[in-house]
Scaffold this active site. Structure first.
Site, PDB file in Angstrom:
ATOM      1  N   ALA A  63      35.415  40.453  42.989  1.00  0.00           N
ATOM      2  CA  ALA A  63      36.964  40.565  42.874  1.00  0.00           C
ATOM      3  C   ALA A  63      37.318  41.216  41.738  1.00  0.00           C
ATOM      4  O   ALA A  63      36.323  41.733  40.811  1.00  0.00           O
ATOM      5  CB  ALA A  63      37.517  39.241  42.844  1.00  0.00           C
ATOM      6  N   GLY A 102      32.953  37.764  44.804  1.00  0.00           N
ATOM      7  CA  GLY A 102      33.724  38.302  45.884  1.00  0.00           C
ATOM      8  C   GLY A 102      32.831  39.291  46.812  1.00  0.00           C
ATOM      9  O   GLY A 102      33.359  39.275  48.170  1.00  0.00           O
ATOM     10  N   GLU A 105      30.906  37.061  48.844  1.00  0.00           N
ATOM     11  CA  GLU A 105      31.746  36.498  49.740  1.00  0.00           C
ATOM     12  C   GLU A 105      32.087  37.206  50.879  1.00  0.00           C
ATOM     13  O   GLU A 105      32.070  36.919  52.037  1.00  0.00           O
ATOM     14  CB  GLU A 105      32.996  35.897  48.815  1.00  0.00           C
ATOM     15  CG  GLU A 105      32.501  34.610  48.135  1.00  0.00           C
ATOM     16  CD  GLU A 105      33.523  34.211  47.190  1.00  0.00           C
ATOM     17  OE1 GLU A 105      34.123  35.108  46.770  1.00  0.00           O
ATOM     18  OE2 GLU A 105      33.924  33.189  47.111  1.00  0.00           O
ATOM     19  N   GLU A 125      30.799  33.516  39.405  1.00  0.00           N
ATOM     20  CA  GLU A 125      32.139  33.330  38.979  1.00  0.00           C
ATOM     21  C   GLU A 125      32.208  32.227  37.774  1.00  0.00           C
ATOM     22  O   GLU A 125      32.981  32.360  36.945  1.00  0.00           O
ATOM     23  CB  GLU A 125      33.102  32.577  40.201  1.00  0.00           C
ATOM     24  CG  GLU A 125      33.296  33.883  40.984  1.00  0.00           C
ATOM     25  CD  GLU A 125      32.353  34.198  42.104  1.00  0.00           C
ATOM     26  OE1 GLU A 125      31.238  34.008  41.957  1.00  0.00           O
ATOM     27  OE2 GLU A 125      32.808  34.725  43.077  1.00  0.00           O
TER      28      GLU A 125
HETATM   29  N1  3HC Z   1      36.109  43.506  37.833  1.00  0.00           N
HETATM   30  C1  3HC Z   1      36.562  44.612  37.254  1.00  0.00           C
HETATM   31  N2  3HC Z   1      36.038  45.178  36.333  1.00  0.00           N
HETATM   32  C2  3HC Z   1      34.443  45.213  36.399  1.00  0.00           C
HETATM   33  C3  3HC Z   1      33.979  44.270  37.173  1.00  0.00           C
HETATM   34  C4  3HC Z   1      34.912  43.296  38.099  1.00  0.00           C
HETATM   35  N3  3HC Z   1      34.353  42.431  38.699  1.00  0.00           N
HETATM   36  N4  3HC Z   1      32.795  44.211  36.996  1.00  0.00           N
HETATM   37  C5  3HC Z   1      32.531  45.298  36.177  1.00  0.00           C
HETATM   38  N5  3HC Z   1      33.705  45.822  35.712  1.00  0.00           N
HETATM   39  C6  3HC Z   1      33.796  47.028  35.017  1.00  0.00           C
HETATM   40  C7  3HC Z   1      33.327  46.530  33.554  1.00  0.00           C
HETATM   41  O1  3HC Z   1      34.119  46.048  32.750  1.00  0.00           O
HETATM   42  C8  3HC Z   1      33.006  48.048  32.977  1.00  0.00           C
HETATM   43  O2  3HC Z   1      34.170  48.615  32.541  1.00  0.00           O
HETATM   44  P1  3HC Z   1      34.208  49.571  31.444  1.00  0.00           P
HETATM   45  O3  3HC Z   1      33.083  50.657  31.766  1.00  0.00           O
HETATM   46  O4  3HC Z   1      35.573  50.094  31.177  1.00  0.00           O
HETATM   47  O5  3HC Z   1      33.785  48.664  30.122  1.00  0.00           O
HETATM   48  C9  3HC Z   1      32.499  48.712  34.100  1.00  0.00           C
HETATM   49  O6  3HC Z   1      32.802  47.927  35.483  1.00  0.00           O
HETATM   50  C10 3HC Z   1      30.843  48.712  34.183  1.00  0.00           C
HETATM   51  O7  3HC Z   1      30.487  47.364  34.111  1.00  0.00           O
HETATM   52  P2  3HC Z   1      28.907  46.973  33.018  1.00  0.00           P
HETATM   53  O8  3HC Z   1      29.115  47.594  31.724  1.00  0.00           O
HETATM   54  O9  3HC Z   1      29.017  45.586  33.222  1.00  0.00           O
HETATM   55  O10 3HC Z   1      28.014  47.764  34.013  1.00  0.00           O
HETATM   56  P3  3HC Z   1      26.621  47.172  34.282  1.00  0.00           P
HETATM   57  O11 3HC Z   1      25.891  48.216  35.073  1.00  0.00           O
HETATM   58  O12 3HC Z   1      25.820  46.887  33.087  1.00  0.00           O
HETATM   59  O13 3HC Z   1      26.437  45.891  35.215  1.00  0.00           O
HETATM   60  C11 3HC Z   1      27.210  44.428  37.067  1.00  0.00           C
HETATM   61  C12 3HC Z   1      27.171  45.714  36.410  1.00  0.00           C
HETATM   62  C13 3HC Z   1      26.085  43.684  37.199  1.00  0.00           C
HETATM   63  C14 3HC Z   1      27.894  44.474  38.120  1.00  0.00           C
HETATM   64  C15 3HC Z   1      28.239  44.003  35.939  1.00  0.00           C
HETATM   65  O14 3HC Z   1      29.507  44.651  35.758  1.00  0.00           O
HETATM   66  C16 3HC Z   1      28.840  42.416  36.169  1.00  0.00           C
HETATM   67  O15 3HC Z   1      28.350  41.386  36.255  1.00  0.00           O
HETATM   68  N6  3HC Z   1      30.186  42.274  36.816  1.00  0.00           N
HETATM   69  C17 3HC Z   1      30.815  41.008  36.927  1.00  0.00           C
HETATM   70  C18 3HC Z   1      30.437  40.569  38.264  1.00  0.00           C
HETATM   71  C19 3HC Z   1      30.866  39.155  38.423  1.00  0.00           C
HETATM   72  O16 3HC Z   1      31.426  38.479  37.663  1.00  0.00           O
HETATM   73  N7  3HC Z   1      31.475  39.212  39.619  1.00  0.00           N
HETATM   74  C20 3HC Z   1      32.518  37.990  39.960  1.00  0.00           C
HETATM   75  C21 3HC Z   1      34.025  38.349  39.795  1.00  0.00           C
HETATM   76  S1  3HC Z   1      35.040  36.989  40.173  1.00  0.00           S
HETATM   77  C22 3HC Z   1      35.171  36.861  41.933  1.00  0.00           C
HETATM   78  O17 3HC Z   1      34.428  37.630  42.493  1.00  0.00           O
HETATM   79  C23 3HC Z   1      36.058  36.007  42.228  1.00  0.00           C
HETATM   80  C24 3HC Z   1      36.025  35.765  43.687  1.00  0.00           C
HETATM   81  O18 3HC Z   1      35.234  34.700  43.900  1.00  0.00           O
HETATM   82  C25 3HC Z   1      37.458  35.587  44.429  1.00  0.00           C
END
Ligand code: 3HC
Ligand code: NAI
Length: 699
Positions: A63, A102, A105, A125
């Site tokens: 998400a 997400g 999911e 998450e």
């Molecule tokens: N939402 C918004 N922005 C995100 C994001 C997300 N889920 N994931 C990454 N970004 C952004 C980062 O903030 C970063 O922004 P910036 O360049 O402005 O600093 C950019 O995307 C690139 O991210 P990384 O520098 O982390 O890139 P990497 O290639 O090193 O890593 C990744 C990629 C492994 C996908 C890592 O970004 C990551 O782990 N992201 C988060 C994954 C996550 O936690 N997902 C769960 C979200 S919560 C959810 O899904 C709730 C649901 O259950 C309802």
């Protein structure tokens, strides 16, 4: 900007491609057209099956975290997945890169998943203080079984495509034509005419755990034993458990309810702050993409003691060949043997296999001759914390190491500029401050000297990524960010002892706050002699700790320190002799002992640190308050659910309160650590917070 959702036809199969750089997060502007596309394709009689794939470097990474805490724009992710799940024709997710949160999911809302062999899949998450809120805790157990789902959801750790395939999460692995293979599977399923089974309807893997809920509860207790006051791991476990005890829709509604509670809570706000803070920290003013890092193919480390050994392991783990240099053969052999022993322990624990150990050891070599470092692109010095020794080492490095190599020091406190000035190439010198154990702790304080070249800073940032560290760039001062703030609280721990607290009471106040360990237990673990030596070098005293050291009580290694450790045990027991010693020292200092509450302990140990953090910002030693948070969470175990000291002070405690209580303690004790820092006072008064004041300072 490219279109976020495009639909192409491959015969009777529709291929939806999502394109929302950089990581295809499921923002509103992606969810809306995707929902519309799904509805159109669902109703299109010419479409027999649907494939969902992503453009760019990854499948959906989750998400959109930036949307949390803002009003929901429909369709929500659960609504979108409901649209997808009820389509009565084969749906296939084609996964490359990472399918996270997400994103996974959504893939679970499809009938099938095909993954590139290098893909990774997970529900991280929990690391954001949340639980999967779009069905992940209900659908994942139905594919991989509740035990594995529990492990994945509570730890947040993604798994590789191969493991996902074995576990039943992925139906097929693709080599090079991911979308082609997903289309082929979709077409074959459509042709078979077999009825499509939704993931939600697959109950077979739940049966065994349903029959023995006690065994599952034991697994829950095991998985959540290190939750340390965090709510998310418990909610994750409870929600997976609901899959066993409730009908699907009821458990789904519960999951949503837990998600809503967590997403609006302080812990998740703190953890989301840390997610973005970590990424922000890697962006350094004046070091843009145009500054290219210097290539680093070989690393040298001088000193194979506690830190040098750990640093060498960190680079060997990151795939780089490392040469270790010691004073003599004996010290070198000892250092190399310790490294081997550490890797063997990892093999015993199951976190490394024999091949991995052999590969890492194969990257390590030792020497006692500086000529052996001549070809290194980076050399890190980790010898004794003594300026004369450091000067000698840098003089020798300057003489032999090739021009253009980066020369780094791991010093904890010494002046990096003074070290740089002992060489003929101060522009190549930088501080790389690792934390113990250096192969484990994630933080890397990168100390930028007055003359450090921008591309040397860029090299350090890029290397940090290679070896999986979280870098924070800081300026030169005594102790940099972390140890300088730590020093601001050390004297208060001793003062509290004299005034009436016990080591166990102070340690408990720390662990109740969420720290993994209190300062006295930590001192006993590290060895009290280390601090004693440092104090003597700096002409400082700590009456109780000094007295213990004079008695030969150095902590765990001598069986006695602030606590007793009976017969080699690591469990601290209160020591009545220490209590007497504290009372004697209080009497000698003319301090009347009184009862001290936990809140006083928090105020007197944490507020001076925050105050010092404000001074650090004012001086530009740290560029942003969030950088300080990253230092404390990753280097010193500050509780992640509180977001770091500066976040906690500003968002959870309130800067007005901090200023008022510092002023109070300043009045009570007269000690400088409590005198409210000017930037802190301005940040509290203006309402602009630390960041606002730090920006004004930088402008
Ligand atoms: N939402 C918004 N922005 C995100 C994001 C997300 N889920 N994931 C990454 N970004 C952004 C980062 O903030 C970063 O922004 P910036 O360049 O402005 O600093 C950019 O995307 C690139 O991210 P990384 O520098 O982390 O890139 P990497 O290639 O090193 O890593 C990744 C990629 C492994 C996908 C890592 O970004 C990551 O782990 N992201 C988060 C994954 C996550 O936690 N997902 C769960 C979200 S919560 C959810 O899904 C709730 C649901 O259950 C309802
Ligand atoms: P240590 O005493 O365990 O190791 C130092 C090693 O350097 C010894 O093996 C010694 O033989 C070697 N050495 C000394 N002089 C040398 C020389 N001239 N040439 C080659 N090798 C030499 O010390 P530790 O704890 O590893 O500390 C090293 C540095 O790291 C210090 O500057 C310390 O302040 C810093 N540091 C220590 C941390 C810790 O938790 N121990 C954390 C972060 C930094």
């Amino acid at each position: 900007m490219s279109k976020p959702v495009t639909v192409a036809r491959d015969g009777n199969v529709a291929v939806i491609t999502l394109d929302n750089p950089p990581v295809n997060a499921l923002s509103f502007h992606l969810r809306k057209p995707l929902n519309e596309a799904l509805e159109t394709l669902r109703d299109d009689a010419d479409v027999a099956a649907i494939v969902i794939a992503c453009a760019g470097r990854t499948f959906i990474a989750g998400a959109d975290i930036t949307e949390f805490g803002k009003p929901m724009q429909h369709p929500s992710l659960p609504d979108l997945i409901a649209t997808l799940e009820t389509i009565d024709k084969p749906t296939v997710a084609a996964i490359h890169g990472t399918a996270l949160g997400g994103g996974l999911e959504l893939a679970l809302g499809c009938h099938f998943r095909v993954a590139d062999r290098k893909a990774r899949l997970g529900l991280p998450e929990v690391k954001l203080g949340l639980l999967p809120g779009a069905g992940g805790t209900q659908r994942l157990p139905r594919l991989v079984g509740p035990q594995k789902a529990l492990e994945m959801v509570v730890s947040g750790r993604p798994i590789g495509a191969g493991e996902a395939h074995e576990a039943g999460l992925v139906d097929a692995l693709a080599d090079d034509d991911l979308v082609g293979e997903a289309v082929a599977l979709a077409r074959a399923e459509a042709a078979s005419g077999a009825p499509m089974v939704q993931v939600r309807a697959r109950e077979d893997k739940l049966a065994a755990a349903r029959a023995d809920i006690g065994a599952f509860d034991a697994a829950v207790a095991q998985a959540t034993r290190k939750a340390r006051g965090l709510e998310a791991p418990l909610a994750c476990a409870q929600s997976v458990r609901n899959a066993l005890t409730m009908p699907f829709d009821e458990a789904l509604a519960k999951e949503r309810e837990y998600f809503a509670r967590l997403v609006s809570g302080d812990q998740s706000k703190a953890q989301r702050h840390l997610f973005f803070a970590e990424r922000e920290a890697a962006k350094v003013p004046g070091i843009g993409k145009e500054v290219r890092p210097r290539p680093v193919a070989r690393v040298g480390v001088v000193g194979a003691g506690t830190m040098g050994g750990g640093i060498a392991m960190a680079f060997a783990n990151g795939g780089l060949p490392v040469t270790l240099l010691e004073r003599d053969r004996e010290a070198l052999d000892r250092g190399l043997a310790t490294i081997e022993k550490n890797y063997a322990a990892s093999v015993r624990r199951g976190s490394l296999d024999e091949d991995g150990k052999a590969a890492r050891l194969g990257r390590l070599s030792g020497t006692t001759d500086y000529a052996g470092l001549a070809d290194c692109d980076l050399v890190i010095e980790a010898v004794f914390e003594d300026m004369a020794v450091k000067e000698e080492v840098f003089g020798r490095l300057d003489a032999v190491v090739k021009p253009g190599a980066v020369l780094a020091t791991n010093t904890s406190y010494l002046d990096v500029d003074a070290i740089a000035a002992t060489t003929g190439r101060p522009q190549d010198v930088i501080g790389l401050h690792f934390f113990s154990p250096a192969n484990v702790m994630r933080l890397l304080e990168i100390v930028r000297g007055a003359r450090t070249a921008p591309d040397v800073v860029a090299t350090a940032l890029s290397l940090a990524k290679t070896i999986g560290k979280v870098p924070v760039v800081v300026g030169v001062c005594h102790g940099f960010v972390g140890n300088r703030m730590l020093s601001a609280r050390s004297a208060e721990n001793e003062a509290l002892l004299l005034e009436g607290a016990t080591p166990q009471q102070i340690d408990k106040a720390f662990t109740d706050f969420g720290w993994p360990m209190g300062p006295f237990q930590m001192g006993d673990l590290a060895g009290l002699d280390i601090g004693w030596r440092n104090r003597k070098a700096l002409g400082k005293t700590a009456p109780v700790a000094d007295a213990l050291c004079e008695l030969g009580c150095f902590g765990q290694k001598t069986g006695k320190g602030f606590y007793l450790y009976a017969d080699g045990s690591r469990t601290p027991q209160p020591d009545p002799e220490v209590t007497r010693l504290i009372e004697d020292k209080a009497r000698a200092a003319g301090v009347e002992r009184r009862s001290i509450c936990d809140e006083e302990i928090v105020e007197r140990t944490l507020y001076p640190m925050i105050n010092e953090g404000a001074r650090i910002l004012e001086e530009g030693i740290a560029a942003r308050p969030s950088d300080i948070d990253i230092v404390w969470v990753n280097g010193y175990g500050f509780p992640i659910g509180k977001g770091g000291p500066m976040f906690w002070a500003e968002q959870l405690r309130g800067l007005d309160t901090i200023v008022a209580r510092l002023a109070h303690w300043h009045g009570e004790t007269g000690r400088a650590v409590f005198e409210p820092a000017p930037l802190l006072k301005r940040a509290a008064a203006s309402g602009g917070g630390f960041a606002g004041e730090a920006r004004k300072g930088a402008a």
